[in-house]
Enzyme design. Structure first.
Site, PDB file in Angstrom:
ATOM      1  N   HIS A   1      -3.364 -13.249   1.486  1.00 40.48           N
ATOM      2  CA  HIS A   1      -3.668 -13.329   2.934  1.00 40.48           C
ATOM      3  C   HIS A   1      -4.177 -14.735   3.305  1.00 40.48           C
ATOM      4  O   HIS A   1      -4.900 -14.882   4.291  1.00 40.48           O
ATOM      5  CB  HIS A   1      -4.736 -12.305   3.376  1.00 40.48           C
TER       6      HIS A   1
ATOM      7  N   ASP B   1       2.108  -6.743   2.404  1.00 42.09           N
ATOM      8  CA  ASP B   1       0.913  -5.953   2.778  1.00 42.09           C
ATOM      9  C   ASP B   1       1.343  -4.692   3.539  1.00 42.09           C
ATOM     10  O   ASP B   1       0.620  -4.191   4.401  1.00 42.09           O
ATOM     11  CB  ASP B   1      -0.054  -6.795   3.622  1.00 42.09           C
TER      12      ASP B   1
ATOM     13  N   TYR C   1     -10.873  -2.611  -2.993  1.00 38.64           N
ATOM     14  CA  TYR C   1     -11.631  -3.783  -2.506  1.00 38.64           C
ATOM     15  C   TYR C   1     -12.897  -4.046  -3.342  1.00 38.64           C
ATOM     16  O   TYR C   1     -13.271  -5.186  -3.584  1.00 38.64           O
ATOM     17  CB  TYR C   1     -12.092  -3.543  -1.063  1.00 38.64           C
TER      18      TYR C   1
ATOM     19  N   HIS D   1       0.868  -1.185   0.000  1.00 37.21           N
ATOM     20  CA  HIS D   1       0.000   0.000   0.000  1.00 37.21           C
ATOM     21  C   HIS D   1       0.903   1.234   0.000  1.00 37.21           C
ATOM     22  O   HIS D   1       1.075   1.882   1.037  1.00 37.21           O
ATOM     23  CB  HIS D   1      -0.951  -0.046   1.195  1.00 37.21           C
TER      24      HIS D   1
HETATM   25 ZN    ZN Z   1      -5.728  -7.112   1.695  1.00 36.30          ZN
END
Ligand code: ZN
Length: 374
Positions: free
Chosen positions: A225, A280, A131, A64
Site C-alpha cells: 500500500h 488488495d 494485522y 482477501h
Molecule cells: Zn492492507
C-alpha cells in the site's frame, strides 16, 4: 494432453517474438520456433494463436480471499472472492491473507478457501497472521507454520503506522521476522513478512530501523500500500533505492494510482525489479466499499495504453518479480521450459482471450469454460 499454442507473440515477460508453446499436462514443455513440426503430430491439439500475445499468468500477492473485515460494524463485512472474478482478471495464482479482523475471520477458513480455489483451478498460497502482532498461527508459531503447513509462505499482513494496527514496536517486529526467517530456511520457502503500511505518521520508519538494527535479509520484507499517500510513496522510493522491495496497491484513488506511481518510479530511476503490484481485492476500503480484483489488470493495461510503459516491464511486476519474492521462480511467473503452464493470452487491444492454469484452459474467447466446481 499435448497442446500447442501456435504463432503466439511471447512476453516471457521479456519479449521473445513469435513462438509456438507446447504444453504437456501442467507444464510448458517446449518453446519452439513458429511452424515447428509439433503441429503436424496428431497427438497434439493445436490452437491457432496468431494475433494473440502470451504473458505468464498474473500472480496477485495480496487477496482477501475470505473477505476483509468490515470497518463499519458487522454489516460491512466483505464477502468471499469468486473464482470467476480471479480468472477474468487474468490471474492464475493468488496469495490469500487476513486483514484487520482476526476475531470473526480465521486461518482455518483462509486455508479452506485457498484449497477450494485450487480445486477450482488456480494456484494458491497463504500468509499466517493478520494485522496484529503477536500474530495468529496454525501451530505454536510462524516458524512451525512455515515448516508444517504447505500453503503458508510467510507472515502477513502485519500492520504498521495505522490506527487499526497493534502498534508494534521494534522488538515485536524483530521477533516475528526472525521466526519467519528461520521457518523459511528450514522449509525452503520465502518466509516473507508482508507488511501493511497505513496512513499513520510514522510510515516506513519502523522498517528502516528494523533493517538498520538487525542482520535479517532485506529480501524478506515486502511492505504494501506504499502508493496510498505522497509522503509514504516518497519514503518507499528511498526504501527501494536502498535495496528494499515495495508493493503498490491497484485501484488506488485517494493516493497515487498505479500508472502514475510507476511512471514516477521510472522517471526517478528506481530499479523496477524491486517493485510489485497487488490488488488488495475483497479487502474493505476505509469509508466503505471493497477492493476489486479486476483493478489489477485494469491498472496494468492503463500503464501500457495510457502511459506508454513497455508491456514487458509492466507484466514483469506481476509475474517474475512477485514470483521471486514468493520464492516460486522459475516455477511460476515466467514462460520458460519446465515452468508451470500458467499462461494469459490477450488480443491486440489487451482484452483477455484465453487463460491457462496449470495447463488447463479455463477461459476461452473471454468466457469462462464450464467447470464443475464453479
Ligand atoms: Zn492492507
Amino acid at each position: 494432453m499435448l497442446t500447442l499454442l501456435k504463432d503466439v507473440e511471447c512476453f516471457s515477460p521479456e519479449y521473445r517474438g513469435i513462438k509456438d508453446i507446447l504444453i504437456v499436462k501442467d507444464i510448458i514443455y517446449k518453446i519452439l520456433e513458429p511452424n515447428s513440426s509439433a503441429s503436424k503430430n496428431e497427438m497434439v491439439k493445436t490452437i491457432n494463436c496468431s494475433g494473440l500475445t502470451a504473458v505468464p499468468g498474473i500472480i496477485d500477492g495480496h487477496v482477501h480471499i475470505t473477505g476483509g473485515g468490515g470497518e463499519e460494524g458487522f454489516v460491512s463485512r466483505i464477502k468471499e472472492i469468486d473464482i470467476e472474478d480471479i480468472l477474468l482478471s487474468g490471474i492464475t495464482t493468488v496469495v490469500g491473507l487476513l486483514g484487520a479482523d482476526s476475531q470473526t475471520r480465521s486461518l482455518k477458513d483462509l486455508l479452506a478457501k485457498a484449497k477450494a480455489l485450487e480445486t477450482q483451478g488456480i494456484s494458491t498460497f497463504i500468509y499466517s497472521g493478520s494485522y496484529a502482532i503477536p500474530i495468529i498461527n496454525f501451530t505454536e508459531d510462524i516458524t512451525s507454520d512455515l515448516v508444517l503447513i504447505d500453503k503458508v509462505i510467510g507472515a502477513g499482513e502485519v500492520a504498521i503506522s495505522d490506527h487499526r494496527s497493534s502498534n508494534p514496536c521494534l522488538k515485536d517486529m524483530l521477533e516475528l521476522s526472525s521466526k519467519a526467517h528461520l521457518g523459511g530456511l528450514i522449509s525452503g520457502k520465502a518466509g516473507l513478512v508482508h507488511i501493511h503500511v497505513g496512513d499513520g505518521k510514522t510510515g516506513l520508519d519502523l522498517m528502516n530501523r528494523l533493517l538498520n538494527e538487525s542482520d535479517l535479509p532485506i529480501e524478506q520484507f515486502l511492505p504494501t500500500h506504499v502508493n496510498r499517500n505522497r509522503e509514504l510513496f516518497e519514503q518507499a522510493k528511498f526504501f527501494a533505492e536502498n535495496g528494499g522491495y515495495i508493493d503498490l496497491t491497484a485501484g488506488e484513488k485517494a493516493g497515487i494510482a498505479v500508472p502514475e506511481a510507476l511512471q514516477d518510479l521510472i522517471q526517478n530511476g528506481i530499479d523496477l525489479s524491486h517493485v510489485t503490484i497487488s490488488s488488495d481485492a475483497n479487502g474493505s476500503i476505509p469509508g466503505g466499499g471493497a477492493g476489486r480484483i479486476q483493478t489489477l489488470f485494469d491498472d496494468l493495461i492503463q500503464c501500457i495504453q495510457k502511459y506508454n510503459i513497455n508491456p514487458e516491464l509492466v507484466f514483469s511486476l506481476v509475474t517474475k518479480n512477485i514470483s521471486k519474492r514468493l520464492k516460486q521462480y522459475p516455477q511460476k511467473g515466467v514462460l520458460s521450459e519446465g515452468s508451470d503452464a500458467d499462461i494469459l493470452l490477450m488480443d491486440k487491444s489487451f482484452h483477455i482471450n484465453k487463460l491457462f492454469c496449470m495447463g488447463k484452459l479455463m477461459v476461452d474467447n473471454g468466457q469462462i469454460l464450464n467447470n464443475k466446481w464453479r
